[in-house]
Every structure is written in structure tokens, then in C-alpha cells.
Design an enzyme around this catalytic site. Structure first.
Site, PDB file in Angstrom:
ATOM      1  N   LYS A  22      -5.176   9.994  -7.894  1.00 17.46           N
ATOM      2  CA  LYS A  22      -4.795  10.250  -6.502  1.00 17.46           C
ATOM      3  C   LYS A  22      -4.659  11.753  -6.225  1.00 17.46           C
ATOM      4  O   LYS A  22      -4.617  12.561  -7.160  1.00 17.46           O
ATOM      5  CB  LYS A  22      -3.489   9.502  -6.205  1.00 17.46           C
ATOM      6  N   TYR A  53      -7.261   0.560   1.811  1.00 15.07           N
ATOM      7  CA  TYR A  53      -5.926  -0.041   1.680  1.00 15.07           C
ATOM      8  C   TYR A  53      -5.634  -1.041   2.801  1.00 15.07           C
ATOM      9  O   TYR A  53      -4.459  -1.287   3.106  1.00 15.07           O
ATOM     10  CB  TYR A  53      -4.859   1.052   1.682  1.00 15.07           C
ATOM     11  N   ASN A  91       2.154   8.535  -6.996  1.00 12.51           N
ATOM     12  CA  ASN A  91       2.266   7.963  -8.343  1.00 12.51           C
ATOM     13  C   ASN A  91       0.982   8.121  -9.165  1.00 12.51           C
ATOM     14  O   ASN A  91       0.715   7.354 -10.076  1.00 12.51           O
ATOM     15  CB  ASN A  91       2.747   6.511  -8.276  1.00 12.51           C
ATOM     16  N   HIS A 146      -4.325   4.866  -9.242  1.00 11.92           N
ATOM     17  CA  HIS A 146      -4.510   3.535  -8.646  1.00 11.92           C
ATOM     18  C   HIS A 146      -5.295   2.671  -9.627  1.00 11.92           C
ATOM     19  O   HIS A 146      -6.160   3.172 -10.338  1.00 11.92           O
ATOM     20  CB  HIS A 146      -5.314   3.636  -7.339  1.00 11.92           C
ATOM     21  N   GLU A 204     -13.268  -3.035  -4.245  1.00 10.85           N
ATOM     22  CA  GLU A 204     -12.987  -1.599  -4.361  1.00 10.85           C
ATOM     23  C   GLU A 204     -14.152  -0.840  -4.998  1.00 10.85           C
ATOM     24  O   GLU A 204     -14.507   0.251  -4.546  1.00 10.85           O
ATOM     25  CB  GLU A 204     -11.680  -1.396  -5.147  1.00 10.85           C
TER      26      GLU A 204
HETATM   27  P1  IDP Z   1       0.043  -0.431  -6.950  1.00  8.55           P
HETATM   28  O1  IDP Z   1      -0.634   0.906  -6.698  1.00  8.55           O
HETATM   29  O2  IDP Z   1       0.944  -0.370  -8.169  1.00  8.55           O
HETATM   30  O3  IDP Z   1      -0.922  -1.582  -7.014  1.00  8.55           O
HETATM   31  P2  IDP Z   1       0.792  -1.391  -4.292  1.00  8.55           P
HETATM   32  O4  IDP Z   1       1.959  -2.283  -4.007  1.00  8.55           O
HETATM   33  O5  IDP Z   1      -0.576  -1.974  -4.221  1.00  8.55           O
HETATM   34  O6  IDP Z   1       1.045  -0.702  -5.724  1.00  8.55           O
HETATM   35  O7  IDP Z   1       0.908  -0.174  -3.271  1.00  8.55           O
HETATM   36  C1  IDP Z   1      -0.169   0.721  -3.098  1.00  8.55           C
HETATM   37  C2  IDP Z   1       0.369   2.134  -3.099  1.00  8.55           C
HETATM   38  O8  IDP Z   1       1.238   2.314  -1.972  1.00  8.55           O
HETATM   39  C3  IDP Z   1       1.261   2.502  -4.297  1.00  8.55           C
HETATM   40  O9  IDP Z   1       0.528   2.866  -5.452  1.00  8.55           O
HETATM   41  C4  IDP Z   1       2.057   3.660  -3.742  1.00  8.55           C
HETATM   42  O10 IDP Z   1       1.281   4.866  -3.707  1.00  8.55           O
HETATM   43  C5  IDP Z   1       2.302   3.190  -2.314  1.00  8.55           C
HETATM   44  N1  IDP Z   1       3.569   2.449  -2.184  1.00  8.55           N
HETATM   45  C6  IDP Z   1       3.834   1.201  -2.646  1.00  8.55           C
HETATM   46  N2  IDP Z   1       5.094   0.826  -2.340  1.00  8.55           N
HETATM   47  C7  IDP Z   1       5.630   1.866  -1.651  1.00  8.55           C
HETATM   48  C8  IDP Z   1       6.914   2.085  -1.051  1.00  8.55           C
HETATM   49  O11 IDP Z   1       7.822   1.244  -1.092  1.00  8.55           O
HETATM   50  N3  IDP Z   1       7.086   3.304  -0.426  1.00  8.55           N
HETATM   51  C9  IDP Z   1       6.101   4.242  -0.349  1.00  8.55           C
HETATM   52  N4  IDP Z   1       4.894   4.066  -0.903  1.00  8.55           N
HETATM   53  C10 IDP Z   1       4.655   2.897  -1.548  1.00  8.55           C
HETATM   54 MG    MG Z   2      -2.123  -2.348  -5.497  1.00 13.17          MG
END
Ligand code: IDP
Ligand code: MG
Length: 138
Positions: free
Chosen positions: A10, A50, A113, A116, A127
Site C-alpha cells: 500500500k 474496494y 497497514n 493487502h 482482484e
Molecule cells: P483486510 O485488508 O485485512 O482484508 P478489510 O476488512 O478487507 O481488511 O478492510 C480493507 C482495508 O480497509 C484494511 O486493510 C484497512 O486498510 C482498512 N480498514 C479496515 N477496517 C478499518 C477500520 O475500522 N478503520 C479504518 N480503516 C479500516
Molecule cells: Mg479484505
């Protein structure tokens, strides 16, 4: 089962100089890189990627973040690649991520984070197809 998954370094990871660190971990864990490029997405390109999250409260912030700078996008292949790459990444919230995972070691925020990974075969197929055409894959 031989599988492909879709991975991103990212914008926070690219900006912080973590491309090499992520690639080293991928190669050391015997996942094969089948496609790779550096891209800078527009907000609408992120919205398409997304789309499953469009009702979530963090969606607009996530789209702004993901279009804030370049990303490295990749297709990875290996036995159980989807689960193995998610295990290497760690939990979405780095505070919950296991020791030695990419997110535990490098993430600074639940949103920023670093990486992805696809969560299922259907999302991996969508994707990989969203970002790569046949000529861009080996
Ligand atoms: P993942 O990347 O672990 O699969 P997802 O639930 O698919 O997690 O969420 C996609 C992305 O959205 C996350 O990697 C993170 O960057 C962001 N995200 C997820 N939950 C939150 C939140 O509660 N607050 C802010 N950003 C979030
Ligand atoms: Mg996800």
C-alpha cells in the site's frame, strides 16, 4: 492446492521504503511472483477495487489513502497462497496481528497497514483481473 492471490504494498509501505522488505518475505516463504507493477490509482479506481466496502464508515478515508501515492500490485502463486499470504500479513488491526507478521512489524494504524491480500478464491480472481491483463502475467 496450487492457488493465486492478489497482493498490494500500500502507499504507506511504498512511501516508507518497505517494498524490498515485503518482497524478501514473499520470496523467502516460497510464494512465486507471477505479475508485478507500480501504479498510482485514482480515487475512482480504488472505489472499483474496494467496492465491497462501499457502505463501511471508513470507505472514503480508505479511498483517499489508497490513492495518496503509488502502490506495488502483484499476483502471487503457491500451495494455499491465499491463506499463506494472509498469514504473512497478519490481522487487519496491527495491534491484533501475530508476532513476525508484516502488519505487526510495520503497520502504524488500522488503515495504514502496509499490505493487502485477497480473502477468498473469488476475490482473488476479481482482484487479479482488475489490475492485470494476460500479457502482464507470466
Ligand atoms: P483486510 O485488508 O485485512 O482484508 P478489510 O476488512 O478487507 O481488511 O478492510 C480493507 C482495508 O480497509 C484494511 O486493510 C484497512 O486498510 C482498512 N480498514 C479496515 N477496517 C478499518 C477500520 O475500522 N478503520 C479504518 N480503516 C479500516
Ligand atoms: Mg479484505
Amino acid at each position: 492446492m496450487l492457488q493465486q492471490t492478489f497482493a498490494i504494498v500500500k502507499p504507506d509501505g511504498v512511501a516508507r521504503g518497505l517494498i524490498g522488505e515485503v518482497l524478501i518475505r514473499i520470496e523467502r516463504n516460497q510464494l512465486k511472483i507471477k505479475a508485478l507493477k507500480l501504479i498510482h490509482m485514482t480515487q475512482s479506481q480504488v472505489q472499483g477495487f474496494y467496492a465491497v466496502h462501499k457502505e463501511r464508515p471508513f470507505f472514503s478515508s480508505l479511498c483517499a489513502f489508497m490513492s495518496s501515492g503509488p502502490c506495488v500490485v502483484m499476483i502471487l502463486e503457491g500451495e494455499n497462497a491465499i491463506a499463506r499470504w494472509r498469514e504473512m500479513m497478519g490481522a487487519t488491526n496491527y495491534k491484533d496481528a501475530a508476532a513476525g507478521t508484516i502488519r505487526r512489524d510495520f503497520a502504524t494504524d488500522i488503515e495504514k497497514n502496509v499490505v493487502h491480500g485477497s480473502d477468498a478464491p473469488e476475490t482473488a480472481a476479481f482482484e487479479t483481473g482488475y489490475f492485470f491483463n494476460a500479457l502482464e502475467r507470466v
